[in-house]
Motif scaffolding. Sequence first.
Motif, PDB file in Angstrom:
ATOM      1  N   TYR A   1       0.962  -1.283  -0.169  1.00  0.00           N
ATOM      2  CA  TYR A   1       0.102   0.178   0.109  1.00  0.00           C
ATOM      3  C   TYR A   1       1.060   1.090  -0.362  1.00  0.00           C
ATOM      4  CZ  TYR A   1      -3.726   3.364   1.411  1.00  0.00           C
ATOM      5  OH  TYR A   1      -4.109   4.641   1.853  1.00  0.00           O
ATOM      6  N   THR A   2       0.540   3.031  -0.964  1.00  0.00           N
ATOM      7  CA  THR A   2       1.252   3.632  -0.958  1.00  0.00           C
ATOM      8  C   THR A   2       0.315   4.749  -0.979  1.00  0.00           C
ATOM      9  OG1 THR A   2       2.955   2.698  -3.477  1.00  0.00           O
ATOM     10  CG2 THR A   2       2.725   5.411  -2.365  1.00  0.00           C
ATOM     11  N   THR A   3       0.557   5.516   0.491  1.00  0.00           N
ATOM     12  CA  THR A   3       0.331   6.209   0.841  1.00  0.00           C
ATOM     13  C   THR A   3       0.540   7.832  -0.259  1.00  0.00           C
ATOM     14  OG1 THR A   3       2.234   7.282   2.508  1.00  0.00           O
ATOM     15  CG2 THR A   3       0.670   5.614   3.106  1.00  0.00           C
ATOM     16  N   SER A   4      -0.664   8.557   0.082  1.00  0.00           N
ATOM     17  CA  SER A   4      -0.359   9.925  -0.412  1.00  0.00           C
ATOM     18  C   SER A   4       0.532  10.455  -0.793  1.00  0.00           C
ATOM     19  CB  SER A   4      -1.834  11.217  -0.344  1.00  0.00           C
ATOM     20  OG  SER A   4      -1.698  11.752   0.803  1.00  0.00           O
ATOM     21  N   GLU A   5       1.642   9.979   0.548  1.00  0.00           N
ATOM     22  CA  GLU A   5       2.889  11.191   0.317  1.00  0.00           C
ATOM     23  C   GLU A   5       4.079   9.888   0.625  1.00  0.00           C
ATOM     24  OE1 GLU A   5       1.265  10.449   3.049  1.00  0.00           O
ATOM     25  OE2 GLU A   5      -0.228  12.435   3.605  1.00  0.00           O
ATOM     26  N   GLY A   6       3.367   8.917  -0.855  1.00  0.00           N
ATOM     27  CA  GLY A   6       5.206   7.978  -0.881  1.00  0.00           C
ATOM     28  C   GLY A   6       5.356   7.414  -0.363  1.00  0.00           C
ATOM     29  N   GLN A   7       5.659   7.166   1.512  1.00  0.00           N
ATOM     30  CA  GLN A   7       5.118   6.143   1.886  1.00  0.00           C
ATOM     31  C   GLN A   7       4.395   4.625   0.970  1.00  0.00           C
ATOM     32  OE1 GLN A   7       4.353   7.917   5.950  1.00  0.00           O
ATOM     33  NE2 GLN A   7       6.353   7.705   5.863  1.00  0.00           N
ATOM     34  N   GLN A   8       4.967   3.441   1.617  1.00  0.00           N
ATOM     35  CA  GLN A   8       4.860   1.793   1.269  1.00  0.00           C
ATOM     36  C   GLN A   8       5.062   1.339   2.296  1.00  0.00           C
ATOM     37  OE1 GLN A   8       7.289   1.007  -1.828  1.00  0.00           O
ATOM     38  NE2 GLN A   8       5.271   2.044  -3.544  1.00  0.00           N
ATOM     39  N   TYR A   9       3.895   0.465   2.481  1.00  0.00           N
ATOM     40  CA  TYR A   9       3.522  -0.678   3.538  1.00  0.00           C
ATOM     41  C   TYR A   9       3.330  -1.834   3.315  1.00  0.00           C
ATOM     42  CZ  TYR A   9       3.814   3.146   6.155  1.00  0.00           C
ATOM     43  OH  TYR A   9       3.891   4.933   7.343  1.00  0.00           O
ATOM     44  N   ASN A  10       3.769  -2.970   3.957  1.00  0.00           N
ATOM     45  CA  ASN A  10       2.866  -4.389   3.246  1.00  0.00           C
ATOM     46  C   ASN A  10       1.743  -4.249   4.297  1.00  0.00           C
ATOM     47  OD1 ASN A  10       4.995  -5.710   1.393  1.00  0.00           O
ATOM     48  ND2 ASN A  10       6.398  -5.281   3.242  1.00  0.00           N
ATOM     49  N   ARG A  11       0.694  -3.998   3.676  1.00  0.00           N
ATOM     50  CA  ARG A  11      -0.888  -4.235   4.181  1.00  0.00           C
ATOM     51  C   ARG A  11      -1.444  -5.302   4.391  1.00  0.00           C
ATOM     52  NH1 ARG A  11      -5.487  -0.164   1.872  1.00  0.00           N
ATOM     53  NH2 ARG A  11      -5.174  -1.750   0.122  1.00  0.00           N
ATOM     54  N   SER A  12      -1.879  -5.489   5.839  1.00  0.00           N
ATOM     55  CA  SER A  12      -2.809  -7.518   5.913  1.00  0.00           C
ATOM     56  C   SER A  12      -4.177  -6.691   6.226  1.00  0.00           C
ATOM     57  CB  SER A  12      -2.287  -8.099   7.045  1.00  0.00           C
ATOM     58  OG  SER A  12      -0.865  -8.567   6.738  1.00  0.00           O
ATOM     59  N   TYR A  13      -5.366  -7.673   5.178  1.00  0.00           N
ATOM     60  CA  TYR A  13      -6.734  -7.055   5.355  1.00  0.00           C
ATOM     61  C   TYR A  13      -8.002  -8.415   5.266  1.00  0.00           C
ATOM     62  CZ  TYR A  13      -6.058  -6.598   0.592  1.00  0.00           C
ATOM     63  OH  TYR A  13      -6.117  -6.706  -0.610  1.00  0.00           O
ATOM     64  N   PRO A  14      -8.842  -8.301   5.552  1.00  0.00           N
ATOM     65  CA  PRO A  14      -9.132  -9.621   5.246  1.00  0.00           C
ATOM     66  C   PRO A  14      -9.649  -9.916   3.653  1.00  0.00           C
ATOM     67  CG  PRO A  14     -10.947  -8.239   6.895  1.00  0.00           C
ATOM     68  CD  PRO A  14      -9.281  -7.252   6.276  1.00  0.00           C
ATOM     69  N   GLN A  15      -9.286 -11.699   3.299  1.00  0.00           N
ATOM     70  CA  GLN A  15      -9.703 -11.616   2.375  1.00  0.00           C
ATOM     71  C   GLN A  15     -11.452 -11.218   1.196  1.00  0.00           C
ATOM     72  OE1 GLN A  15      -7.585 -14.890   0.359  1.00  0.00           O
ATOM     73  NE2 GLN A  15      -9.360 -15.157  -0.918  1.00  0.00           N
ATOM     74  N   ILE A  16     -11.778 -10.045   1.185  1.00  0.00           N
ATOM     75  CA  ILE A  16     -13.095  -9.702   1.174  1.00  0.00           C
ATOM     76  C   ILE A  16     -13.364  -8.836  -0.219  1.00  0.00           C
ATOM     77  CG2 ILE A  16     -15.358  -8.568   2.034  1.00  0.00           C
ATOM     78  CD1 ILE A  16     -14.672  -9.100   4.367  1.00  0.00           C
ATOM     79  N   ASN A  17     -14.081  -9.066  -1.202  1.00  0.00           N
ATOM     80  CA  ASN A  17     -14.193  -8.258  -2.640  1.00  0.00           C
ATOM     81  C   ASN A  17     -14.059  -6.874  -2.704  1.00  0.00           C
ATOM     82  OD1 ASN A  17     -16.049  -6.609  -4.500  1.00  0.00           O
ATOM     83  ND2 ASN A  17     -15.017  -8.797  -5.724  1.00  0.00           N
ATOM     84  N   GLN A  18     -13.194  -6.308  -3.469  1.00  0.00           N
ATOM     85  CA  GLN A  18     -13.230  -4.922  -3.213  1.00  0.00           C
ATOM     86  C   GLN A  18     -13.715  -3.716  -3.194  1.00  0.00           C
ATOM     87  OE1 GLN A  18      -9.837  -3.780  -1.765  1.00  0.00           O
ATOM     88  NE2 GLN A  18      -8.025  -5.452  -1.811  1.00  0.00           N
ATOM     89  N   LYS A  19     -14.287  -4.356  -3.930  1.00  0.00           N
ATOM     90  CA  LYS A  19     -15.695  -3.307  -3.790  1.00  0.00           C
ATOM     91  C   LYS A  19     -17.026  -3.664  -2.553  1.00  0.00           C
ATOM     92  CE  LYS A  19     -14.807  -2.008  -8.186  1.00  0.00           C
ATOM     93  NZ  LYS A  19     -15.921  -3.099  -9.641  1.00  0.00           N
TER      94      LYS A  19
END
Length: 234
Positions: free
Chosen positions: A152-170
């Motif tokens: 995941y890239t923030t609006s400031e350009g920082q990047q993180y490996n992000r974990s979240y539930p496997q659910i349809n993105q929409k």
Amino acid sequence: MSLDIKNATDIKKTKGTYLIYGPPGMGKTTTLKFLPGKTLVLDVDRTTKVLKGEKNIDILKIDNINTWEDWQNKILELYENYKGKYDNICVDNVSELERCILSDLGSKGKNKGVPSQGDYQYMQFRMVNSLRYMKNLGSNIIWTAWESTDLYTTSEGQQYNRSYPQINQKIMNNVLGLCDVVAKLVVNSEGKRGFIMSATNSVYAKNQIDDRKGCLQEELFLDEAKRVSSQSDK
């Protein structure tokens, strides 16, 4: 027409809605053993064998082939005839439920088993509406899900490996917004399982029930008396 306006002091204790997630085999289904009271598990991914011998747990298998119609019928049956009959109702798990619904819809379509764009929209609406229905059953609602990760890239350009539930993105924000608790199951270096309940840049989590930022696996579903005691001990 008069409006039914109530003061916030009149709000009574209500049942909670939980979504717990983690990689396959981490112990999400096993966590259901720690639910207080009578529990019904809607078994989608056929992992409920780990609950063998639990006297307070009933299991209802969801048809994972003809899922579209079977899921609708069982949710309506629960809504019409089982309100308040269980302290907890669990769906294990919603990541597989999404795939089963899409597979069923795709098999009935004209694209050689591949779901169409319309099938994805049908699934999305059904999943969100199902959670809305279940929140009116008078029970704690627990959904389990597998874990997804991305960069995941923030609006400031920082990047993180992000974990979240496997659910349809929409529909992910919609589903998680309807939950009181979203908790990520983790295992520490000593092999002890626990939940992250507070969001970071790397983990999607939240807790709108109490002030805990994390807990042991067996302490996620504290009843009201134990929750108050836990908070007073801090």
